[in-house]
Design a protein around this motif. Structure first.
Motif, mmCIF file in Angstrom:
data_model
loop_
_atom_site.group_PDB
_atom_site.id
_atom_site.type_symbol
_atom_site.label_atom_id
_atom_site.label_comp_id
_atom_site.label_asym_id
_atom_site.label_seq_id
_atom_site.Cartn_x
_atom_site.Cartn_y
_atom_site.Cartn_z
ATOM 1 N N GLY A 216 0.840 -1.192 0.000
ATOM 2 C CA GLY A 216 0.000 0.000 0.000
ATOM 3 C C GLY A 216 0.871 1.235 0.000
ATOM 4 O O GLY A 216 2.100 1.146 0.067
ATOM 5 N N PRO A 217 0.274 2.407 -0.067
ATOM 6 C CA PRO A 217 1.059 3.645 -0.086
ATOM 7 C C PRO A 217 1.809 3.857 1.222
ATOM 8 O O PRO A 217 1.284 3.594 2.311
ATOM 9 C CB PRO A 217 -0.005 4.728 -0.304
ATOM 10 N N MET A 218 3.032 4.323 1.105
ATOM 11 C CA MET A 218 3.855 4.604 2.270
ATOM 12 C C MET A 218 3.726 6.085 2.612
ATOM 13 O O MET A 218 3.804 6.935 1.721
ATOM 14 C CB MET A 218 5.320 4.260 1.975
ATOM 15 N N PRO A 219 3.494 6.445 3.864
ATOM 16 C CA PRO A 219 3.385 7.871 4.224
ATOM 17 C C PRO A 219 4.687 8.612 3.962
ATOM 18 O O PRO A 219 5.764 8.019 3.963
ATOM 19 C CB PRO A 219 3.053 7.822 5.723
ATOM 20 N N GLU A 220 4.576 9.926 3.739
ATOM 21 C CA GLU A 220 5.762 10.733 3.454
ATOM 22 C C GLU A 220 6.634 10.878 4.690
ATOM 23 O O GLU A 220 7.859 10.964 4.587
ATOM 24 C CB GLU A 220 5.353 12.106 2.933
ATOM 25 N N THR A 221 6.011 10.912 5.853
ATOM 26 C CA THR A 221 6.765 11.009 7.105
ATOM 27 C C THR A 221 6.197 10.024 8.118
ATOM 28 O O THR A 221 4.999 9.728 8.116
ATOM 29 C CB THR A 221 6.711 12.426 7.701
ATOM 30 N N ILE A 222 7.072 9.503 8.967
ATOM 31 C CA ILE A 222 6.691 8.635 10.087
ATOM 32 C C ILE A 222 7.486 9.091 11.286
ATOM 33 O O ILE A 222 8.703 9.325 11.186
ATOM 34 C CB ILE A 222 6.981 7.151 9.774
ATOM 35 N N VAL A 223 6.806 9.227 12.424
ATOM 36 C CA VAL A 223 7.401 9.736 13.677
ATOM 37 C C VAL A 223 8.222 11.002 13.412
ATOM 38 O O VAL A 223 9.294 11.208 13.986
ATOM 39 C CB VAL A 223 8.263 8.665 14.381
ATOM 40 N N GLY A 224 7.700 11.847 12.502
ATOM 41 C CA GLY A 224 8.340 13.122 12.226
ATOM 42 C C GLY A 224 9.556 13.053 11.331
ATOM 43 O O GLY A 224 10.255 14.053 11.157
ATOM 44 N N LYS A 225 9.829 11.882 10.731
ATOM 45 C CA LYS A 225 11.002 11.734 9.882
ATOM 46 C C LYS A 225 10.576 11.395 8.454
ATOM 47 O O LYS A 225 9.625 10.651 8.241
ATOM 48 C CB LYS A 225 11.929 10.640 10.419
ATOM 49 N N LYS A 226 11.318 11.948 7.498
ATOM 50 C CA LYS A 226 11.055 11.665 6.096
ATOM 51 C C LYS A 226 11.285 10.185 5.808
ATOM 52 O O LYS A 226 12.229 9.582 6.307
ATOM 53 C CB LYS A 226 11.982 12.526 5.228
ATOM 54 N N VAL A 227 10.408 9.626 4.967
ATOM 55 C CA VAL A 227 10.494 8.196 4.652
ATOM 56 C C VAL A 227 11.062 8.013 3.251
ATOM 57 O O VAL A 227 10.561 8.593 2.280
ATOM 58 C CB VAL A 227 9.107 7.525 4.747
ATOM 59 N N THR A 228 12.123 7.181 3.169
ATOM 60 C CA THR A 228 12.708 6.802 1.883
ATOM 61 C C THR A 228 12.697 5.287 1.791
ATOM 62 O O THR A 228 13.168 4.605 2.716
ATOM 63 C CB THR A 228 14.146 7.327 1.736
ATOM 64 N N VAL A 229 12.164 4.745 0.689
ATOM 65 C CA VAL A 229 12.037 3.299 0.533
ATOM 66 C C VAL A 229 12.984 2.814 -0.554
ATOM 67 O O VAL A 229 13.026 3.378 -1.654
ATOM 68 C CB VAL A 229 10.597 2.899 0.172
ATOM 69 N N SER A 230 13.778 1.786 -0.218
ATOM 70 C CA SER A 230 14.628 1.122 -1.207
ATOM 71 C C SER A 230 14.337 -0.369 -1.159
ATOM 72 O O SER A 230 13.536 -0.833 -0.351
ATOM 73 C CB SER A 230 16.109 1.386 -0.921
ATOM 74 N N ASP A 231 15.016 -1.135 -2.020
ATOM 75 C CA ASP A 231 14.801 -2.585 -2.028
ATOM 76 C C ASP A 231 15.305 -3.241 -0.749
ATOM 77 O O ASP A 231 14.808 -4.284 -0.345
ATOM 78 C CB ASP A 231 15.515 -3.200 -3.243
ATOM 79 N N GLN A 232 16.295 -2.619 -0.077
ATOM 80 C CA GLN A 232 16.931 -3.228 1.086
ATOM 81 C C GLN A 232 16.296 -2.817 2.402
ATOM 82 O O GLN A 232 16.223 -3.601 3.333
ATOM 83 C CB GLN A 232 18.423 -2.873 1.101
#
Length: 398
Positions: A216-232
């Motif tokens: 599903g969609p990943m939020p832009e921020t979690i616990v006030g931190k920017k979220v970046t998604v990679s394969d690892q």
């Protein structure tokens, strides 16, 4: 370079601040060292007292485990089918089959979902880590200088390193981790018509990395931190290429459905620990197709390794204890550093020569209690070491 000096009645402390490395120089006077060594005698006696029951208990544990495994290997019934048979209810059984589940495990917060036996989330935080190196120098007159170097580096580490115990805890303070590692286990997990018990499920350990593919969609921020998604991994922070203190990276691993081998007591359509006559419990699970004989042999080897490790621990505890008993002698002789080193080496040898036969005697007494045919030769060997010690002491006196 800033310098901080603090003087007390017993010693002088000086902190030299160099970037993220700090050197502390502590000088302890001769009389203070003698007082500390005398206090150490009580701790040494406590270690010696502890070592005897530890060595004795270990031999009893080893014998109980060996007897239980021997009984288990003689009584185990290898099942040819994964369909439960009531005739085997209450018996120790060996079973090999495909561990499967219909359940889909999902980490709701990050929309990570997969069909697996176990799904594990590992959270690492970028944080301070303290490394400590100590060097001790003896000085003429019996004083002793201890130079301790503390270095601080930022590392990725699962969980939070407790920075309150750091030498410079105010300057190098780790934040609380905003996320925690966790593990999800499928329920039920079946092998044919059998269902794994919770104790067997806890032994599932053949983890492999799981690629990050949010369902599903990943939020832009979690616990006030920017979220970046990679394969690892999932990165929580401003810049993955330039991590900041408190940034998080999250990875996943799974135990996938596959072949396992079990030795446990059949309880209807499930399992529970088997208790042998000696009191040991048998409840084994390994990944892959392994025979009952191979599993029992591995358990015997593990028992032998543990026995020798605990023997070594008991002996070392006793050796340290005797070393603390004799420590005042080397401290007194440290008025001349060379003399103190010679006396220290001598007392260490004596502590070793006392600890070895006493450890052997304790083990032998335990074996006489549990297995007399092996314990008696050990007593003879220990007596031989005592005779050797007496001969060496007579030569030293001469």
């Amino acid at each position: 370079m800033p310098e901080k000096v603090c003087i007390s009645d017993e010693f002088l402390v000086r902190d030299l601040v160099m970037s993220d490395t700090f050197t502390t120089s502590t000088t302890t006077g001769w009389f203070s060292r003698i007082g500390d060594s005398i206090k150490g005698i009580l701790f040494g006696l406590l270690l010696i007292v502890i070592s005897f029951p530890l060595l004795f208990w270990n031999e009893g544990r080893a014998v109980k485990t060996r007897k239980s495994l021997d009984q288990g290997s003689n009584e185990v019934v290898s099942l040819t089918s994964t369909t439960p048979d009531s005739a085997n209810n209450g018996k120790l059984v060996h079973l090999t089959g495909e561990a499967t589940t219909e359940q889909v495990l999902k980490d709701e917060k990050y929309n990570i979902s997969t069909q697996a036996l176990v799904l594990k989330r590992t959270v690492e935080m970028y944080q301070w880590q303290e490394d400590e190196k100590t060097e001790t120098k003896k000085k003429l007159g019996g004083s002793e200088e201890t130079i301790t170097t503390y270095s601080y580096n930022k590392v990725w580490h699962e969980g939070r390193i407790d920075s309150s115990s750091f030498h410079k805890s105010a300057e190098y303070k780790n934040p609380m981790a905003a996320e925690q590692s966790q593990s999800l286990t499928a329920d039920p997990i079946t092998v044919g018509g059998f269902t794994l018990s919770d104790s067997l499920k806890s032994k599932l350990s053949d983890f492999t990395p799981l690629p990050i593919k949010p369902v599903g969609p990943m939020p832009e921020t979690i616990v006030g931190k920017k979220v970046t998604v990679s394969d690892q991994n999932i990165y929580l922070g401003a810049d993955p290429s330039n991590p900041a203190l408190g940034d998080l990276r999250i990875s996943y691993s799974v135990v996938t459905p596959g072949e396992i081998s079990i030795i446990s007591k059949q309880k209807d359509q499930s399992f529970e620990s088997y208790t042998a006559d000696a009191g040991g419990k048998i409840n084994m699970l390994v990944h892959g197709n392994q025979s009952a004989a191979a599993m029992f042999e591995a358990a015997h080897q593990s028992n032998k390794v543990m026995t020798w490790v605990l023997r070594a621990v008991g002996f070392i505890v006793m050796w340290i204890g005797f070393g603390l008993l004799f420590a005042p002698l080397s401290v007194i002789a440290d008025v001349i550093p060379l003399a103190g080193s010679i006396v220290g080496a001598g007392t260490s040898i004596i502590a070793f020569l006392l600890s070895l036969p006493l450890s052997l005697c304790t083990i032998a007494v335990a074996w006489i209690f549990y297995r007399p045919l092996i314990g008696i030769p050990l007593i003879v060997l220990a007596v031989g070491f005592f005779v050797l010690l007496i001969v060496k002491l007579k030569k030293a006196r001469a």
